[in-house]
Design a protein around this motif. Structure first.
Motif, PDB file in Angstrom:
ATOM      1  N   ALA A 142       0.831  -1.211   0.000  1.00 53.21           N
ATOM      2  CA  ALA A 142       0.000   0.000   0.000  1.00 53.21           C
ATOM      3  C   ALA A 142       0.866   1.262   0.000  1.00 53.21           C
ATOM      4  CB  ALA A 142      -0.920  -0.015   1.220  1.00 53.21           C
ATOM      5  N   ALA A 143       1.926   1.252   0.827  1.00 55.68           N
ATOM      6  CA  ALA A 143       2.801   2.433   0.880  1.00 55.68           C
ATOM      7  C   ALA A 143       3.515   2.649  -0.448  1.00 55.68           C
ATOM      8  CB  ALA A 143       3.817   2.255   2.004  1.00 55.68           C
ATOM      9  N   MET A 144       3.924   1.557  -1.073  1.00 56.93           N
ATOM     10  CA  MET A 144       4.650   1.658  -2.343  1.00 56.93           C
ATOM     11  C   MET A 144       3.730   2.149  -3.463  1.00 56.93           C
ATOM     12  SD  MET A 144       7.746   1.220  -3.319  1.00 56.93           S
ATOM     13  CE  MET A 144       8.646   1.155  -4.855  1.00 56.93           C
ATOM     14  N   ILE A 145       2.503   1.667  -3.488  1.00 54.89           N
ATOM     15  CA  ILE A 145       1.548   2.127  -4.513  1.00 54.89           C
ATOM     16  C   ILE A 145       1.314   3.630  -4.366  1.00 54.89           C
ATOM     17  CG2 ILE A 145      -0.895   2.047  -5.160  1.00 54.89           C
ATOM     18  CD1 ILE A 145      -0.830  -0.951  -4.737  1.00 54.89           C
ATOM     19  N   GLU A 146       1.165   4.098  -3.121  1.00 54.21           N
ATOM     20  CA  GLU A 146       0.964   5.529  -2.882  1.00 54.21           C
ATOM     21  C   GLU A 146       2.170   6.336  -3.358  1.00 54.21           C
ATOM     22  OE1 GLU A 146      -0.071   6.379   1.119  1.00 54.21           O
ATOM     23  OE2 GLU A 146      -0.105   8.555   0.839  1.00 54.21           O
TER      24      GLU A 146
ATOM     25  N   LEU B 262      10.886   3.992  -3.323  1.00 51.62           N
ATOM     26  CA  LEU B 262      11.189   3.199  -2.120  1.00 51.62           C
ATOM     27  C   LEU B 262      11.665   4.099  -0.979  1.00 51.62           C
ATOM     28  CD1 LEU B 262      11.131   0.299  -1.171  1.00 51.62           C
ATOM     29  CD2 LEU B 262      13.494   0.033  -1.902  1.00 51.62           C
ATOM     30  N   ARG B 263      12.421   5.139  -1.302  1.00 54.55           N
ATOM     31  CA  ARG B 263      12.877   6.064  -0.259  1.00 54.55           C
ATOM     32  C   ARG B 263      11.699   6.826   0.341  1.00 54.55           C
ATOM     33  NH1 ARG B 263      17.383  10.260  -1.987  1.00 54.55           N
ATOM     34  NH2 ARG B 263      18.544   8.320  -2.248  1.00 54.55           N
ATOM     35  N   MET B 264      10.708   7.165  -0.494  1.00 54.11           N
ATOM     36  CA  MET B 264       9.553   7.906   0.007  1.00 54.11           C
ATOM     37  C   MET B 264       8.724   7.099   0.991  1.00 54.11           C
ATOM     38  SD  MET B 264       8.232   9.771  -3.470  1.00 54.11           S
ATOM     39  CE  MET B 264       6.741  10.308  -2.669  1.00 54.11           C
ATOM     40  N   CYS B 265       8.668   5.784   0.791  1.00 55.33           N
ATOM     41  CA  CYS B 265       7.816   4.978   1.671  1.00 55.33           C
ATOM     42  C   CYS B 265       8.647   4.241   2.744  1.00 55.33           C
ATOM     43  CB  CYS B 265       6.950   4.001   0.878  1.00 55.33           C
ATOM     44  SG  CYS B 265       7.868   2.803  -0.084  1.00 55.33           S
ATOM     45  N   LEU B 266       9.845   4.749   2.995  1.00 55.67           N
ATOM     46  CA  LEU B 266      10.693   4.111   3.999  1.00 55.67           C
ATOM     47  C   LEU B 266      10.060   4.195   5.397  1.00 55.67           C
ATOM     48  CD1 LEU B 266      13.328   2.606   3.926  1.00 55.67           C
ATOM     49  CD2 LEU B 266      14.538   4.722   4.479  1.00 55.67           C
ATOM     50  N   GLY B 267       9.433   5.338   5.696  1.00 60.48           N
ATOM     51  CA  GLY B 267       8.776   5.497   7.008  1.00 60.48           C
ATOM     52  C   GLY B 267       7.689   4.467   7.243  1.00 60.48           C
ATOM     53  N   PRO B 268       6.694   4.347   6.337  1.00 64.85           N
ATOM     54  CA  PRO B 268       5.661   3.316   6.515  1.00 64.85           C
ATOM     55  C   PRO B 268       6.221   1.901   6.579  1.00 64.85           C
ATOM     56  CG  PRO B 268       4.968   4.914   4.878  1.00 64.85           C
ATOM     57  CD  PRO B 268       6.380   5.259   5.216  1.00 64.85           C
ATOM     58  N   ILE B 269       7.306   1.639   5.826  1.00 60.77           N
ATOM     59  CA  ILE B 269       7.895   0.294   5.863  1.00 60.77           C
ATOM     60  C   ILE B 269       8.494   0.014   7.246  1.00 60.77           C
ATOM     61  CG2 ILE B 269       9.783  -1.115   4.973  1.00 60.77           C
ATOM     62  CD1 ILE B 269       9.265   0.065   2.225  1.00 60.77           C
ATOM     63  N   VAL B 270       9.227   0.984   7.782  1.00 68.94           N
ATOM     64  CA  VAL B 270       9.786   0.817   9.135  1.00 68.94           C
ATOM     65  C   VAL B 270       8.667   0.619  10.150  1.00 68.94           C
ATOM     66  CG1 VAL B 270      11.052   2.001  10.970  1.00 68.94           C
ATOM     67  CG2 VAL B 270      11.891   2.094   8.623  1.00 68.94           C
ATOM     68  N   GLN B 271       7.598   1.402   9.989  1.00 65.07           N
ATOM     69  CA  GLN B 271       6.464   1.271  10.913  1.00 65.07           C
ATOM     70  C   GLN B 271       5.819  -0.111  10.797  1.00 65.07           C
ATOM     71  OE1 GLN B 271       3.352   4.202  10.404  1.00 65.07           O
ATOM     72  NE2 GLN B 271       3.173   4.363  12.625  1.00 65.07           N
ATOM     73  N   ALA B 272       5.721  -0.626   9.580  1.00 59.26           N
ATOM     74  CA  ALA B 272       5.119  -1.952   9.365  1.00 59.26           C
ATOM     75  C   ALA B 272       5.914  -3.034  10.090  1.00 59.26           C
ATOM     76  CB  ALA B 272       5.049  -2.255   7.869  1.00 59.26           C
ATOM     77  N   PHE B 273       7.232  -2.974   9.983  1.00 58.82           N
ATOM     78  CA  PHE B 273       8.047  -4.000  10.642  1.00 58.82           C
ATOM     79  C   PHE B 273       8.104  -3.784  12.156  1.00 58.82           C
ATOM     80  CE2 PHE B 273       9.931  -4.220   6.283  1.00 58.82           C
ATOM     81  CZ  PHE B 273       9.377  -5.451   5.997  1.00 58.82           C
ATOM     82  N   GLY B 274       8.000  -2.527  12.590  1.00 58.95           N
ATOM     83  CA  GLY B 274       7.915  -2.287  14.032  1.00 58.95           C
ATOM     84  C   GLY B 274       6.651  -2.870  14.614  1.00 58.95           C
ATOM     85  N   LEU B 275       5.522  -2.678  13.925  1.00 61.23           N
ATOM     86  CA  LEU B 275       4.252  -3.257  14.387  1.00 61.23           C
ATOM     87  C   LEU B 275       4.296  -4.783  14.333  1.00 61.23           C
ATOM     88  CD1 LEU B 275       1.701  -0.807  12.729  1.00 61.23           C
ATOM     89  CD2 LEU B 275       2.258  -1.017  15.155  1.00 61.23           C
ATOM     90  N   THR B 276       4.967  -5.319  13.313  1.00 59.70           N
ATOM     91  CA  THR B 276       5.105  -6.780  13.221  1.00 59.70           C
ATOM     92  C   THR B 276       5.858  -7.323  14.436  1.00 59.70           C
ATOM     93  OG1 THR B 276       5.192  -6.617  10.820  1.00 59.70           O
ATOM     94  CG2 THR B 276       5.981  -8.667  11.805  1.00 59.70           C
TER      95      THR B 276
END
Length: 317
Positions: free
Chosen positions: A204-208, A234-248
């Motif tokens: 979802a973050a990457m599509i956005e 990929l650099r733009m959605c780095l924040g949501p990706i980090v958040q996704a793995f933190g929640l995981t």
């Protein structure tokens, strides 16, 4: 700015942890069942009963008992288990070590696999590969964690193949690193149960990001698509990706309870279930607060990591 945010989060975390300690202490003291009967068994003398009452401070007011327990919790003097001759710190030290190893093995698989599949699905959104990935992740997400664990045993340990052991009972006299095969099924079940969520969040973050103006400008400049994807989107959605793995990681701290119980894996979740079954109140109280502590710390670290990789968030907060 980050220091003030960190201070606010720390104060909020300490208050949350204190409230959780109050709730778990109150709940275990209003539940039916006398811990002295659990510790002494069916046969005991009056002297043993009185000695146990003094040892557990049950002759003291409830606030005094809570204060004494809280002081022991903070100073790492967690007392003794009711059902084991070992101190709680010794029991839980081993459990925390095994759960930390399980978490490490799960995350080093989940992070690269979820990132690759999520990015690939976003780049090929609506195509066959994306549809297959969506179907598989939705199917795994809809399946309960214990069902995934049981299916891994059925296919890989008993009925279909007999590749890995069906339970993770470690030999304490042998190094853990010599028994790595015992991690296989708990790690696989944890990965299958958790991975749908970071895949969908990364996608979802990457599509956005791919639909953003910045990426459109990069394409208009004639940059190669690979450069647009990996250097800009990929650099733009780095924040949501980090958040996704933190929640995981946060979900994993709770999800290990099911996996560890199914595989008899000697981690924190397994000890918690054993403590509930034996009504070992000191162990339950301590474990709940420890799990809450790690959850709060992980949330805090995740927020900080997201702020570090997303500069615009630091200016807003």
């Amino acid at each position: 700015m980050i220091r003030s945010i960190l201070l606010r989060r720390l104060i909020s975390g300490v208050i949350t942890l204190w409230l959780i300690s109050v709730v778990i202490f109150a709940v275990l003291h209003v539940l039916p069942g006398d811990p002295r009967l659990i510790a002494l068994g069916d046969e005991y003398t009056q002297e043993q009963w009185d000695a146990m009452t003094r040892e557990m401070q049950l002759d003291q007011p409830l606030l005094t008992q809570y204060g004494s327990w809280l002081k022991g919790l903070v100073t790492l003097d967690w007392g003794n288990s009711l059902m084991s001759p070992y101190p709680i710190s010794e029991l839980l030290g081993s459990a925390v070590y095994y759960t930390a190893l399980l978490t490490f093995f799960v995350m080093i698989l989940v992070i690269p696999i979820a990132t690759v599949i999520g990015v690939y699905s976003a780049v090929h959104s609506g195509r066959l590969a994306d549809n297959i990935a969506s179907f598989l992740t939705l199917s795994l997400a809809a399946m309960p964690g214990f069902a995934i664990a049981v299916l891994t045993i059925y296919f890989l340990a008993t009925n279909v193949f007999r590749i890995f052991p069906g339970s993770s009972i470690f030999d304490p006299n042998v190094s853990v690193w010599s028994q790595l095969e015992l991690f296989a099924l708990p790690v696989l079940a944890s990965v299958l149960g958790l991975i749908p969520y970071p895949i969908r969040m990364v996608r979802a973050a990457m599509i956005e990001a791919l639909e953003s103006d910045a990426v459109m400008v990069a394409r208009l400049k004639g940059l190669p698509e690979r450069t647009v994807i990996f250097r800009h989107a990929l650099r733009m959605c780095l924040g949501p990706i980090v958040q996704a793995f933190g929640l995981t990681l946060v979900f994993l701290s709770g999800g290990t309870i099911i996996v560890e119980t199914v595989f008899s894996y000697p981690g924190v979740g397994y000890e918690l279930i054993q403590g509930v079954g034996r009504r070992d109140f000191p162990v339950i109280q301590t474990l709940v607060v420890i799990l809450a502590f790690f959850t709060i710390v992980l949330n805090l670290l995740t927020d900080l990591a997201v702020m570090i990789v997303t500069p615009r968030l630091r200016t807003r907060m």
